[in-house]
Structures are given as C-alpha cells and as structure tokens.
Design a protein around this motif. Structure first.
Motif, PDB file in Angstrom:
ATOM      1  N   MET A 145       0.685   6.123   0.406  1.00  0.00           N
ATOM      2  CA  MET A 145      -0.158   6.388   0.443  1.00  0.00           C
ATOM      3  C   MET A 145       0.886   7.765   0.341  1.00  0.00           C
ATOM      4  O   MET A 145       1.387   7.502   0.829  1.00  0.00           O
ATOM      5  CB  MET A 145      -0.343   6.724   1.789  1.00  0.00           C
TER       6      MET A 145
ATOM      7  N   ASP B  69      -6.338   4.378   5.282  1.00  0.00           N
ATOM      8  CA  ASP B  69      -6.900   3.665   4.464  1.00  0.00           C
ATOM      9  C   ASP B  69      -5.491   2.128   4.702  1.00  0.00           C
ATOM     10  O   ASP B  69      -5.323   1.364   4.134  1.00  0.00           O
ATOM     11  CB  ASP B  69      -6.477   3.519   3.092  1.00  0.00           C
TER      12      ASP B  69
ATOM     13  N   HIS C  15       0.493  -0.987  -0.320  1.00  0.00           N
ATOM     14  CA  HIS C  15       0.075   0.305   0.256  1.00  0.00           C
ATOM     15  C   HIS C  15       0.853   1.348   0.001  1.00  0.00           C
ATOM     16  O   HIS C  15       1.932   1.438   1.028  1.00  0.00           O
ATOM     17  CB  HIS C  15      -1.243  -0.175   1.371  1.00  0.00           C
TER      18      HIS C  15
ATOM     19  N   THR D 295      -3.234   5.395  -2.110  1.00  0.00           N
ATOM     20  CA  THR D 295      -4.566   6.028  -1.139  1.00  0.00           C
ATOM     21  C   THR D 295      -2.953   7.346  -0.987  1.00  0.00           C
ATOM     22  O   THR D 295      -2.322   7.423  -1.062  1.00  0.00           O
ATOM     23  CB  THR D 295      -4.801   5.468   0.215  1.00  0.00           C
TER      24      THR D 295
ATOM     25  N   ARG E 205      -4.988   8.530   2.160  1.00  0.00           N
ATOM     26  CA  ARG E 205      -5.815   8.298   3.398  1.00  0.00           C
ATOM     27  C   ARG E 205      -4.768   7.832   4.269  1.00  0.00           C
ATOM     28  O   ARG E 205      -4.284   6.710   3.992  1.00  0.00           O
ATOM     29  CB  ARG E 205      -7.189   8.409   3.319  1.00  0.00           C
TER      30      ARG E 205
END
Ligand code: NAD
Lengths: 258, 343
Positions: B35, B59, B33, B54, B56
């Motif tokens: 961000m 998240d 992930h 993302t 955020r």
C-alpha cells in the motif's frame, strides 16, 4: 653547533633530540647556548627569563602549561637577544604545519578529542588542543565555554576555518587509561572532510592526516620526526634573534581558556 | 511457515532496505500486499514481488494473507497505522523508526499492544546489528561509563539508496535554513528523531538518564552538535550530511579503563554488520565479522514473535522507553536552541 642545558626533569627527552641532531647540538659543559625548560613545572616563565638574562641565545619550553600574564610580560621583556620556542606536545608535530595550506570551503562540525590518562591536567590538555588549532588553522575560537567533568572536560564554541564560515567546535578532553594518549581531530563540511590523529612527541610516530572529498582521500606524507626534534630545529633557525611569535601565540591561546 | 507481509508505505526505505532484506531471508517471508498513497508507487513496487497493490490501509489489514504489517510510511502516520494493524489482529508489526513522534502517541501504541497482544518491533537497525549485540555483551562488566558519543557523517541518502536498488518516486531531500533559533530548534528535532535516533537506544543503555542538554549548535547545510549530560556521563551527538565519498558512523563509549568503538555501515546498504572493538590496557578485541546487518535482525525478530517462538513483552516496552528518551532529548535540545539555556 649549539651547546644545550636542560631542566633535569626533561633531560631524557632532550637527550634523545641531542642524539638525533649530533651536528647541531651538544650538551654543554659550562655556559649553554640554548636552554630547555620544563613547561610543566611551575615558574617555567621565570626560569626561561633567567636563562635569557644569563645570555642564552634560545630557550625551548617543553609542554608549556598556563602561566600568568605578568610572568609572560617579564619573559617577553627579557628576550632582547634570545628566541623562545614552545615545544607543544601536539601542535609542534611536523604534520600539523602541513595543514596550513589546506582550505575549508565552508562551515562544518569540528571535533577535537584529546585522550589523556586519568588524572591528567585539564588546563594543560585544553591549552594543547587550542594551540594545535592555532598552528593547524591559524585561528583560535573567539569564545570557548568550558564544562568541567569528573573525567575530563568539554569545551564548546565556534572556529572560523575561513572568513565568514564558522564551524561548530567541540573539544573533548577524555580521560581514560584504556587508550594511549592522542589528539584525534575530525572536521566535516558539506563537501570536504579532514581527519587527523596526532601522537605524543615522545616518539617519531607520524601523525596521520587525511583530507577527503568526493573523489577520494589524500593522505599527507608521514613525517617520521618527533615534535620535540621539530621544535629544536625551529629553535636553531631562530637562534639569537628575538622571536616572540610563539609567546604571542601562547597569549592568544590563554586568552581563549579564561 | 512463510509469513505474508503487507507494506504500508513503499518509498525509498521499503524499496532499498526491506525488499532486498526479505529477498535474502528467502522462504521466511513473502510480500503479499503493498500500500502507498501514490498508486503508481504502490503498483510498481508490488509488481516487483508479485504482490497486490492498493492505496487503502484497510485493504492490507483486511487481507487474510497478511501476517506481518510493515509500517514504512512517513513518521507522522506511524501511530495511527500501528494502532490499526494491532486492532486488525495481525501477528506482528514492524514499524520503521521512529515508532511515533510524540510521547502521547508512543503511549497509545503501548496501550494498544497491551490490549491486543500484537507484538511490535521498531526498525531501529543498530539495536539488531551483530556489532551492537557483541558490544553489549563485551561491556556488561564495565565500571562507570563517562562518555558516550554518536557521530553520523553520511552522504546524501540517494548515494546509498542507489547502491541498493533502482528507484521510483524519490522525495526531495529536506532543506533547512538555520538562521533563526526556531529554525535550529526544528532542525535539531529533525536530526535527533530521524538520524541520531538510530543510536539513541545504544546511548540510553549507557546513559539511561539525561539531566541536561548543555550545548547545541547547527551549521548549514546539515551539521549538528548536541552536548548533554546525565550524572557524570556525557552524551554527545554530532554529525553532518557530507558529499564526500566516505561515511563515518561511529559510536564510542569510554570508561576509566575501557574504550568501545563501533563503526556502522551507512543506512540502506547491505554491507554486513558494523565492526566493534573494545580496547583496554591489555589490548584490543575485535568482534568476528558478520555478513548480516540489523535489517535482517529486525525481520528475524518479528518472525520469531509472529510465530510465537519468542514471547518477549519487553520489545514494545523498550521501544516506547527508547522513544521517550529520544523525544525528551529532542525537546531539551530544541529548548536549548531557543533559549540558549539548559532546559
Ligand atoms: N531504518 C533506516 O535506515 C531508515 C532510513 C530512512 C528512513 N527510515 C524510516 O522509514 C520510513 C520511510 O522512510 P522513507 O524515506 O521511505 O519515507 P518517505 O517519506 O519517502 O515516504 C515513504 C512512502 O510513504 C508514502 N506515504 C505517504 N503518506 C502515506 C500514508 N499515510 N500511508 C502510507 N504511505 C504513505 C509516500 O508516498 C512514500 O512513497 C520513515 O518512517 C523513516 O523515518 C528508516
């Protein structure tokens, strides 16, 4: 051919220069044309003045150490037919003079580290560094703030390598028995760098001087001549003429140390 | 077990330092992930490694695939993000230097790690560089050290970033006018907390207490000089941004009878470890060459901690103490710039 006499304490160093300039120098048997004075021994200025008064054409002061202004005045006054050359440990190195044609393009950070054995004389070491700056860049710092330490000293100030652009200056006298004595200088500006490593004058080990820009390095030619021999050659070119330039330089350097 | 990594912040450091490092470490980690407040940067960087993207923080922290959170955002948001990651119960946090920008923030991080037990490692790569590890062992039996110096002469970051990755979204290089004491103070704070900070844990090892900042100076466009003293030991931080080809990142330690010199590669590049040499009267000892630098070391450490292979509670403690040291030094240097007197 000039006849040579020397203070006993520096006779070995002088002997190797005499051996290396066999057509120019010879030990004197009586009256000497040139005198080598031990600048580390107290009263060197008075001994140099006495040599001049005795008719020497030149005096060479090996490793000059700080001296009182009155003594320098007396020496100056005695030099009517005598030249005085200061045989600095680092500033007399032949590579140092090569830097005189180099130009900084702006301000930078200038660090000079003199590695010296434990117990070395900080005043003398600092004087050597300031003399090197003067010989290399033609300038001395206007003000130097000194900080005495257990094993050395730091002196800080500014040095304008070119007009209108002062570099931050840090002089480090670092006393240790771990590394052999040397003067290590680095300067870094926005687009240039300078690195120099200068060795003591006892051998002809050449200083390493490197100028760096975006394109690469320029290493100045290695000069395999000891600073002692370089100083003697200077003395021979001036001999008999009253040359006070080195003493004026010494005054400038001493003024900075106070 | 492969650890899932979530990045908070996907700027130059994530792109040029961490992604290539993780690629070299193979199956130890997988980026799952990414961000960034800039959605384009997040999406593009995520796509390089097949991760989700993302804008955020939540998240990433709520993603069950994320085991380790890498905080690579600007320093002012580090504390909040490290706290949030710890509270989310991840297995480990790798936080880029500086851990925080104030001592109060560092203490918050200390508290949250104590409360949650989540290990935090700071990306102070020199402390993980094999050259420093070797030097620390070599100098263990030394007597009193009297001089410690860090010199950082480095090109503009872009030069090194471009040698490590291809770029998206490069922020402009900060400019400093240095014509007032306030400006010099701000510059010195910046330099100490973003650049010199790499070496300050090493400096602190030899000079654990700094009594006074004796002198500071700064020259345009980006040169600095800090002279400090702790007992009989001098601490010197010098350097400049310099557009020549040749970086000079060296760390020097001197005692009465021994001398250490460590040469580090510039930030961003993956050029193997630094080179360390210890010189005494009997000769010079060189460390054996190593192909990995501190970047790999910090990730290996967080892997050990996240897997519970190593449980060394001193990591956070040392990081907080390192930061305290850095902040105190930065403040003392700034005060010296403002008053012209020692703080
Ligand atoms: N270890 C090293 O060698 C090294 C070198 C340089 C910088 N750093 C550190 O790494 C970190 C990142 O450096 P950088 O140069 O990539 O930083 P940067 O300031 O360029 O920003 C990194 C990214 O963070 C994003 N961002 C901004 N606010 C954010 C937020 N609130 N949450 C998440 N992302 C946000 C930006 O959009 C940008 O893409 C900094 O903490 C810096 O101090 C480490």
């Amino acid at each position: 051919m000039a006849s040579v006499s020397a203070d006993a304490s520096i006779a070995p160093a002088v002997a190797s220069v005499v051996a290396g300039l066999p057509l120019s120098l010879a030990w004197s048997t009586g009256h000497a044309d040139v005198y080598a004075i031990d600048g580390a021994a107290p009263g060197w200025a008075a001994r140099a003045a006495a040599a001049a008064a005795a008719g020497a054409r030149g005096v060479l002061v090996v490793h000059p150490t700080p001296v009182a202004a009155a003594e320098l005045d007396a020496l100056d006054a005695s030099l009517t037919h005598t030249c005085a050359v200061l045989d600095w440990a680092y500033a007399a190195d032949p590579a140092t003079a090569l830097l005189r044609t180099w130009r900084a393009t702006g301000p930078g950070v200038l660090e000079c580290t003199s590695y010296a054995p434990l117990g070395a004389d900080v005043d003398r070491e600092l004087l050597e560094v300031v003399a090197w700056l003067l010989r290399a860049f033609g300038r001395t710092p206007a003000v130097l703030t000194r900080h005495r330490l257990l094993h050395g000293e730091r002196a800080v100030g500014r040095l304008a390598l070119i007009d209108g652009a002062e570099s931050a200056l840090l002089i480090r006298i670092v006393m240790t028995d771990a590394v052999p004595p040397a003067l290590v200088v680095t300067w870094a500006g926005a687009t240039q760098r300078l690195n120099a490593r200068v060795f003591p004058p006892d051998t002809a080990r050449p200083a390493r001087v490197t100028l760096t820009d975006a394109k690469g390095d320029t290493t100045l030619p290695a000069v395999y001549e000891s600073a002692h021999r370089t100083s003697w050659k200077r003395l021979l070119t001036f001999s008999g003429r009253p040359a006070h330039g080195d003493l004026a330089d010494l005054r400038r350097c001493l003024a900075v140390l106070r | 077990m492969t650890l899932g990594v979530g990045f908070l912040g996907a700027g130059p450091v994530t792109q040029a330092i961490h992604l290539p490092t993780l690629a070299r470490l193979g199956p130890l980690f997988r980026v799952v992930h990414v961000m960034d407040v800039d959605p384009a940067v997040a999406a593009e960087v995520a796509s390089r490694v097949g991760a989700r993207s993302t804008t955020r923080v939540g998240d990433v922290l709520e993603d069950p695939g994320v085991d380790v959170v890498a905080v690579c955002s600007p320093p002012r948001v580090h504390t909040a993000q490290v706290e949030a990651a710890c509270r989310a119960g991840v297995r480990g946090v790798l936080c880029e230097k500086p851990l925080a920008t104030t001592i109060a923030d560092a203490e918050r991080i200390e508290a949250v790690t104590a409360a949650t037990g989540v290990p935090v490692v700071v990306g102070a790569m020199h402390t993980f560089d094999p050259a420093w590890r070797w030097a620390r062992t070599e100098t263990m039996s030394w007597g009193d050290v009297h001089a410690v110096r860090s010199r950082i002469v480095n090109g503009p970051n872009a030069r090194f970033e471009d040698a490590a990755t291809e770029f998206l979204g490069r922020p402009p290089f900060p400019r400093f006018d240095l014509d007032t004491p306030e400006a010099v103070a701000a510059f010195l704070r910046h330099v100490i907390l973003t650049l010199a900070i790499h070496d300050l844990p090493l400096v602190r090892h030899f000079a654990p207490i700094v009594d006074e900042v004796i002198h500071v100076d700064a020259v345009e466009p980006f040169g600095w000089l800090v002279l400090a003293r702790g007992g009989d030991t001098t601490v010197e931080l010098t350097g400049s941004k310099n557009a020549t080809w040749k970086p000079d990142w060296t760390f020097e330690v001197v005692s009465a009878d021994a001398h250490l010199l460590v040469e580090f590669p510039p930030s961003y590049v993956h050029a193997g470890a630094g080179v360390a040499a210890v010189t005494t009267r009997t000769g010079t000892r060189l460390m054996p060459p190593e192909d990995h630098n501190g970047y790999e070391g910090e990730w290996r450490r967080i892997a050990e901690l996240a897997r519970g292979v190593r449980t060394d509670p001193r990591d956070v403690q040392a990081a907080v103490d390192d930061l305290r040291y850095a902040v105190d030094l930065a403040e003392a240097a700034a005060a010296r710039a403002l008053t012209g007197r020692a703080a």
